[in-house]
Write a protein that holds these residues in place. Structure first.
Motif, mmCIF file in Angstrom:
data_model
loop_
_atom_site.group_PDB
_atom_site.id
_atom_site.type_symbol
_atom_site.label_atom_id
_atom_site.label_comp_id
_atom_site.label_asym_id
_atom_site.label_seq_id
_atom_site.Cartn_x
_atom_site.Cartn_y
_atom_site.Cartn_z
ATOM 1 N N ILE A 10 0.858 -1.233 -0.148
ATOM 2 C CA ILE A 10 0.018 0.067 0.115
ATOM 3 C C ILE A 10 0.823 1.142 -0.011
ATOM 4 O O ILE A 10 0.697 1.989 -0.766
ATOM 5 C CB ILE A 10 -1.014 -0.117 1.274
ATOM 6 N N ILE A 11 1.849 1.012 0.932
ATOM 7 C CA ILE A 11 3.031 2.401 0.818
ATOM 8 C C ILE A 11 3.566 2.463 -0.701
ATOM 9 O O ILE A 11 3.418 3.481 -1.116
ATOM 10 C CB ILE A 11 4.073 2.058 1.843
ATOM 11 N N LEU A 12 3.772 1.376 -1.202
ATOM 12 C CA LEU A 12 4.293 1.616 -2.672
ATOM 13 C C LEU A 12 3.193 2.004 -3.553
ATOM 14 O O LEU A 12 3.581 3.342 -4.474
ATOM 15 C CB LEU A 12 4.795 0.271 -2.975
ATOM 16 N N ALA A 13 2.133 1.677 -3.393
ATOM 17 C CA ALA A 13 1.026 2.098 -4.310
ATOM 18 C C ALA A 13 0.796 3.751 -4.223
ATOM 19 O O ALA A 13 0.831 4.473 -4.934
ATOM 20 C CB ALA A 13 -0.225 1.537 -4.011
ATOM 21 N N ALA A 14 0.806 4.095 -2.707
ATOM 22 C CA ALA A 14 0.630 5.494 -2.522
ATOM 23 C C ALA A 14 1.981 6.369 -2.918
ATOM 24 O O ALA A 14 1.730 7.225 -3.533
ATOM 25 C CB ALA A 14 0.666 5.598 -1.097
ATOM 26 N N MET A 15 3.051 5.784 -2.749
ATOM 27 C CA MET A 15 4.356 6.427 -3.507
ATOM 28 C C MET A 15 4.116 6.545 -4.988
ATOM 29 O O MET A 15 4.469 7.608 -5.434
ATOM 30 C CB MET A 15 5.560 5.812 -3.308
ATOM 31 N N GLY A 16 3.445 5.855 -5.675
ATOM 32 C CA GLY A 16 3.352 5.595 -7.156
ATOM 33 C C GLY A 16 2.569 6.770 -7.510
ATOM 34 O O GLY A 16 2.789 7.623 -8.534
ATOM 35 N N TRP A 17 1.375 7.073 -6.690
ATOM 36 C CA TRP A 17 0.196 8.156 -7.163
ATOM 37 C C TRP A 17 1.044 9.535 -6.929
ATOM 38 O O TRP A 17 0.616 10.376 -7.243
ATOM 39 C CB TRP A 17 -0.851 7.796 -6.185
ATOM 40 N N VAL A 18 1.611 9.430 -5.531
ATOM 41 C CA VAL A 18 2.280 10.799 -5.433
ATOM 42 C C VAL A 18 3.569 11.238 -6.397
ATOM 43 O O VAL A 18 3.346 12.439 -6.706
ATOM 44 C CB VAL A 18 3.036 10.457 -3.836
ATOM 45 N N LEU A 19 4.119 10.208 -6.733
ATOM 46 C CA LEU A 19 5.076 10.488 -7.783
ATOM 47 C C LEU A 19 4.336 10.951 -9.068
ATOM 48 O O LEU A 19 4.699 11.964 -9.697
ATOM 49 C CB LEU A 19 5.857 9.006 -8.220
ATOM 50 N N PHE A 20 3.139 10.314 -9.341
ATOM 51 C CA PHE A 20 2.625 10.818 -10.740
ATOM 52 C C PHE A 20 1.835 12.177 -10.457
ATOM 53 O O PHE A 20 2.043 13.033 -11.211
ATOM 54 C CB PHE A 20 1.221 9.676 -10.595
ATOM 55 N N ALA A 21 1.477 12.440 -9.143
ATOM 56 C CA ALA A 21 0.959 13.872 -9.160
ATOM 57 C C ALA A 21 2.111 14.853 -9.167
ATOM 58 O O ALA A 21 1.968 15.771 -9.697
ATOM 59 C CB ALA A 21 0.145 14.037 -7.800
ATOM 60 N N TYR B 377 -6.853 -1.346 -8.505
ATOM 61 C CA TYR B 377 -6.592 -0.138 -9.368
ATOM 62 C C TYR B 377 -5.707 0.774 -8.658
ATOM 63 O O TYR B 377 -4.921 1.528 -9.173
ATOM 64 C CB TYR B 377 -7.640 0.645 -9.853
ATOM 65 N N LEU B 378 -5.653 0.501 -7.056
ATOM 66 C CA LEU B 378 -4.820 1.376 -6.130
ATOM 67 C C LEU B 378 -3.374 1.230 -6.735
ATOM 68 O O LEU B 378 -2.676 2.165 -6.759
ATOM 69 C CB LEU B 378 -4.994 0.785 -4.858
ATOM 70 N N TRP B 379 -2.906 -0.028 -7.282
ATOM 71 C CA TRP B 379 -1.551 -0.114 -7.611
ATOM 72 C C TRP B 379 -1.216 0.119 -9.207
ATOM 73 O O TRP B 379 -0.225 -0.119 -9.609
ATOM 74 C CB TRP B 379 -1.131 -1.659 -7.562
ATOM 75 N N ALA B 380 -2.197 0.809 -9.948
ATOM 76 C CA ALA B 380 -2.079 1.073 -11.350
ATOM 77 C C ALA B 380 -0.752 2.066 -11.738
ATOM 78 O O ALA B 380 -0.573 2.037 -12.738
ATOM 79 C CB ALA B 380 -3.435 1.387 -11.901
ATOM 80 N N ALA B 381 -0.670 2.993 -10.711
ATOM 81 C CA ALA B 381 0.075 4.013 -10.990
ATOM 82 C C ALA B 381 1.756 3.434 -11.116
ATOM 83 O O ALA B 381 2.424 3.975 -11.936
ATOM 84 C CB ALA B 381 0.181 5.100 -10.021
ATOM 85 N N LEU B 382 1.705 2.142 -10.614
ATOM 86 C CA LEU B 382 3.115 1.488 -10.760
ATOM 87 C C LEU B 382 3.150 0.905 -12.187
ATOM 88 O O LEU B 382 4.334 0.387 -12.550
ATOM 89 C CB LEU B 382 3.327 0.364 -9.861
ATOM 90 N N TYR B 383 2.162 0.788 -12.765
ATOM 91 C CA TYR B 383 2.214 -0.104 -14.081
ATOM 92 C C TYR B 383 3.064 0.440 -14.861
ATOM 93 O O TYR B 383 3.937 -0.312 -15.672
ATOM 94 C CB TYR B 383 0.864 -0.267 -14.636
ATOM 95 N N PRO B 384 3.052 1.740 -15.474
ATOM 96 C CA PRO B 384 3.822 2.123 -16.708
ATOM 97 C C PRO B 384 5.234 2.264 -16.294
ATOM 98 O O PRO B 384 6.125 1.932 -16.863
ATOM 99 C CB PRO B 384 3.324 3.697 -16.769
ATOM 100 N N LEU B 385 5.721 2.392 -14.785
ATOM 101 C CA LEU B 385 6.891 2.425 -14.286
ATOM 102 C C LEU B 385 7.569 0.818 -14.583
ATOM 103 O O LEU B 385 8.791 0.657 -15.030
ATOM 104 C CB LEU B 385 6.987 2.783 -12.958
ATOM 105 N N ILE B 386 6.889 -0.114 -14.343
ATOM 106 C CA ILE B 386 7.595 -1.372 -13.993
ATOM 107 C C ILE B 386 7.495 -2.107 -15.595
ATOM 108 O O ILE B 386 8.248 -2.535 -16.027
ATOM 109 C CB ILE B 386 6.650 -2.203 -13.275
#
Lengths: 131, 419
Positions: A10-21, B377-386
């Protein structure tokens, strides 16, 4: 362990969205405005082209369907599995009535040539016993 | 070196690559999403349950074929679920293809059920050859081919069979594979990915009229159609893609049925994911090479868009790797920065957002059939990166070998890392 793994995920997912923003914020901050507008215009044009082309494609196909109807003819198929796709001759020694439900497939030597032999497990055991 | 990079940047090919690199993913993401929405609007808006309602007496016999290579750890649980399928007339054939574990023994334990047949194939000749050999014993006109690690939903066949009864030219109905092992991070990301690359793309391709591939995880075939195309293509890394093209070149139809779901395992680690995608990329290149002659006949025109899209996707992967390498090189050499920056700018973010929008559309469409997919979908932001980096590198590596060696390999390995 499972809970810890989920928390990390969940932390990784949150970091992904923060990075995106953050990347969006950075892009807007430093990018020239006319480029932004051009990008939005291109996306809008792409949308329009795709929707129009798809609808025309559907109409065209429906028209073909109306004129010709559904394709219903099925080609007659004759199939013989005397030789497999690798060119190995196939010899099925199993009764065709479905009574054999434990089957062995092996490659035997047929006068120097490979032969794919289908036998029931009982036959295979008997062959080994005879040998 | 600097001069070489600079001279390439001055060449019109560089400009063309930059434009293509920027435009193609944006165009395809929007195209997939919009076309899939149109497809779902036309086909899935109403449930059309009368299409599926058939009395038991009208249902034909089905032979389920499960090819297995060293699947002793999981074959019993798979068989249990297949025997629980809600269908009145089933035959289940397990074919062990040169297994070096106890797959055969585990399957033999199910022989007390008269629906089960077990074939012990002593020589490993590959998945396609195993299925082809098993078809000799398939009593049904319809054959469900399933991966040995896939669990079908009990009602899957009820959703698939009516298509065959109502469409005589139908060769295969492909099901809706769902990810089962979502405990790992990669599993969660792949759950979202499968809603996009499998479900959404198939919906979109249905509108085009041709599908790139059925899902090898679970698909129901008409046996006579398989025989008409010479059974499964055995000498290709991806027999499902190759056989799908054989069907469509003979003008057979392929349908996608989102209600027919199977729970499958996906690679849980980067290494196994790498190997799987390397095989997929090589198989796609092989199929493109083998089917290049479709361009000789206008009759094959409905396959043209699928072919062009696949070629352009490969070209984009090459652009990605080349342009990013040029950026890194110019950065290392201290030259003015050229190529594609790894840190996305405005346009890069637009592309990334379009990709996330495509994933979101796929998830929202599949939510109707599998509500659990929404939370991933919560993890979707990691998809393009990986995935973009990994898939581009894999495509660059695998494509030449697939094109240069359009045939092979013959044997298979299925290393399972979890049950």
């Amino acid at each position: 362990m499972r809970v810890i793994r989920l928390i990390v995920q969940i932390i990784l997912a949150a970091m992904g969205w923060v990075l995106f923003a953050w990347l969006w914020w950075r892009a807007i901050q430093y990018g020239p405005t006319e480029v932004h507008l051009r990008g939005i215009l291109i996306v809008a044009i792409i949308d329009l082209v795709i929707v129009s082309a798809t609808i025309l494609w559907i109409i065209w196909n429906k028209d073909i369907y109306r004129r010709k109807g559904a394709r219903t003819t099925v080609p007659p198929v004759e199939f013989d599995y005397a030789v497999d796709a690798l060119g190995t001759p196939v010899h099925v020694r199993v009764p065709g009535d479905g009574s054999a439900r434990s089957i062995v497939i092996d490659i035997a030597d047929d006068r120097g040539q490979p032969l794919k032999v289908f036998t029931s497990a009982e036959q295979a055991t008997a062959t080994v016993g005879d040998a | 070196m600097l001069d070489l990079v600079q001279s390439f940047a001055d060449h019109p090919v560089y400009d063309a690559m930059m434009v293509f690199f920027a435009m193609y993913p944006l165009f395809t993401s929007i195209m997939w999403a919009v076309t899939a929405i149109i497809s779902a609007f036309r086909r899935e808006r109403s449930s059309k349950l009368d299409f599926y309602e058939l009395p038991d007496g009208a249902l034909p016999r089905i032979s389920v074929v499960i090819p297995a290579h060293s699947e002793g750890r999981i074959i019993a649980s798979t068989l249990e679920r297949i025997l629980e399928l809600d269908y009145p007339d089933l035959q289940v054939i397990v074919i062990s293809d040169g297994s070096d574990d106890d797959t055969v023994e585990k399957a033999h334990a199910f022989l007390s059920d008269e629906r089960v047949t077990v074939i012990d194939k002593r020589v490993n000749e590959g998945k396609a050859m195993a299925i082809n050999d098993a078809l000799v014993f398939a009593a049904g006109e319809l054959v469900l081919v399933m991966d040995a690690d896939a669990y079908p939903e009990p009602d899957a066949l009820r959703w698939m069979v009516p298509h065959f009864i109502r469409n005589p030219r139908l060769a295969v109905v492909t099901g809706n594979p769902r990810v089962r092992n979502t405990d790992r991070l990669l599993g969660k990301i792949q759950a979202v990915e499968f809603s996009s690359i499998i479900s959404l793309l198939k919906r979109a391709q249905v509108v085009w009229g041709r599908i790139m591939t059925v899902s090898g995880v679970m698909a129901l075939y008409r046996k006579s159609a398989l025989q008409d195309v010479g059974l499964f293509v055995h000498d290709c890394a991806t027999e499902d893609i190759a056989t799908s093209w054989e069907f469509q070149r003979k003008f057979y139809d392929i349908r996608y049925e989102p209600h027919a779901m199977a729970r499958m395992q996906v690679p849980p680690g980067l290494r196994s994911l790498w190997n799987q995608r390397l095989r997929w990329a090589r198989g796609l290149a092989q199929v493109l090479r083998r089917n290049v002659d479709i361009w000789k006949s206008w009759k094959n025109r409905r396959l043209f868009p699928v072919y062009v899209e696949a070629v352009l996707s490969i070209a984009w992967a090459y652009c990605f790797v080349i342009l990013t390498s040029i950026w890194i090189l110019s950065w290392v050499l201290g030259a003015p920065l050229l190529g594609a920056t790894p840190v996305p700018t405005w346009w890069g973010m637009l592309i990334g957002t379009a990709a996330l929008f495509q994933l979101l559309v796929g998830v929202l469409m599949d939510r109707r059939y599998d509500p659990s997919v929404t939370k991933y979908y919560l993890w979707a932001a990691l998809y393009p990166l990986i995935y973009w980096v990994q898939m581009s590198i894999i495509t660059v590596i695998a494509t030449p070998s697939g094109i240069l060696r359009p045939k092979g390999p013959g044997t298979w390995r299925t290393p399972r890392t979890s049950e």
